[in-house]
Design a protein around this motif. Structure first.
Motif, short mmCIF file in Angstrom:
data_model
loop_
_atom_site.label_atom_id
_atom_site.label_comp_id
_atom_site.label_asym_id
_atom_site.label_seq_id
_atom_site.Cartn_x
_atom_site.Cartn_y
_atom_site.Cartn_z
N PRO A 15 -0.51 4.00 -4.79
CA PRO A 15 -0.93 5.11 -5.66
C PRO A 15 -0.23 5.09 -7.02
CG PRO A 15 -0.60 5.93 -3.45
CD PRO A 15 -0.11 4.50 -3.47
N LYS A 16 1.07 4.79 -7.02
CA LYS A 16 1.81 4.71 -8.29
C LYS A 16 1.32 3.54 -9.13
CE LYS A 16 5.91 6.68 -6.19
NZ LYS A 16 7.22 6.41 -5.63
N LYS A 55 -2.29 5.76 2.35
CA LYS A 55 -0.86 6.07 2.49
C LYS A 55 -0.67 7.23 3.47
CE LYS A 55 3.28 7.07 -0.12
NZ LYS A 55 3.86 7.33 -1.43
N SER A 111 -12.36 7.85 1.51
CA SER A 111 -12.30 7.49 0.10
C SER A 111 -13.69 7.42 -0.52
CB SER A 111 -11.61 6.14 -0.08
OG SER A 111 -10.33 6.18 0.45
N SER A 147 -1.64 2.08 -9.07
CA SER A 147 -2.99 2.31 -9.59
C SER A 147 -2.98 3.35 -10.72
CB SER A 147 -3.94 2.72 -8.47
OG SER A 147 -3.52 3.90 -7.85
N SER A 170 -5.99 4.48 -2.03
CA SER A 170 -4.56 4.27 -1.81
C SER A 170 -3.87 5.56 -1.36
CB SER A 170 -3.88 3.70 -3.05
OG SER A 170 -3.97 4.61 -4.13
N ILE A 171 -4.32 6.69 -1.86
CA ILE A 171 -3.76 7.97 -1.41
C ILE A 171 -4.14 8.22 0.05
CG2 ILE A 171 -3.91 10.47 -1.70
CD1 ILE A 171 -4.09 9.98 -4.69
N PHE A 208 -7.53 4.16 -6.45
CA PHE A 208 -6.56 5.25 -6.44
C PHE A 208 -6.82 6.21 -5.28
CE2 PHE A 208 -5.54 9.63 -7.86
CZ PHE A 208 -4.16 9.52 -7.82
N TRP A 233 0.81 -1.22 0.00
CA TRP A 233 0.00 0.00 0.00
C TRP A 233 0.84 1.26 0.00
CZ3 TRP A 233 -4.78 -0.03 -1.53
CH2 TRP A 233 -5.49 -1.22 -1.45
#
Length: 166
Positions: A81-82, A136, A151, A84, A132-133, A129, A77
């Motif tokens: 982000p990268k 993180k 989210s 996804s 995940s942001i 996405f 995780w």
């Protein structure tokens, strides 16, 4: 085990709702004015369908967070982000190429349900996405549920603004 069964139920509800859309659009007695088919005629109906699918994703992630050995605690995780973004860009490029010079349009004409598969897939990528942001930014295990809630709200807000603008 209980949470996995709930996740399977949510996936089944996504399939049933997409099947229902296909069934309703196939059995419509009045056709749209433009001569093209659509499963939903209004922007409000489209937003409702998007919100429904995003809600199912939200519940799937929420049930995952309630598991004892959750996948949400995996180290991947940190770079999700990268991942996804890369998967999303590649998927979009492949979808556009496949639709313009490839066989995707022929496949969709033969099996209209593929359109719903693409729809759900891209909605999942957007939700993933955004999650995940958020995930993180909030790395503690107790914050996982908070990330899922944020989210969900951000994804619905994004689509609400997009539907309002367009």
């Amino acid at each position: 085990m209980k949470w996995s069964l709930y996740q399977i139920l949510m996936i089944s509800l996504i399939v049933v709702s997409m099947w229902s859309l296909e069934y309703i659009s196939g059995n419509r007695t009045t056709q749209p004015m433009s001569g093209e088919w659509t499963a939903v005629n209004s922007a409000y109906g489209t937003f409702f369908i998007v919100a429904l699918v995003v809600t199912f994703f939200y519940l799937i992630f929420l049930f995952e967070a309630k598991k004892e050995k959750s996948f949400l605690n995996h180290p991947i995780w940190a770079i999700m982000p990268k991942i996804s973004v890369i998967v999303g860009i590649l998927s979009t490029i492949l979808f556009i190429i496949g639709g313009t010079i490839g066989p995707v349009m022929t496949w969709v004409e033969q099996w209209r349900s593929l359109l719903y598969v693409f729809f759900v897939y891209f909605l999942f990528l957007i939700f993933l996405f955004i999650f995940s942001i958020e995930h993180k930014n909030q790395r503690s295990p107790q914050q996982s549920k908070k990330s899922i809630h944020f989210s969900f709200v951000w994804t619905l807000l994004l689509f609400f603004v997009l539907f309002f603008l367009f």
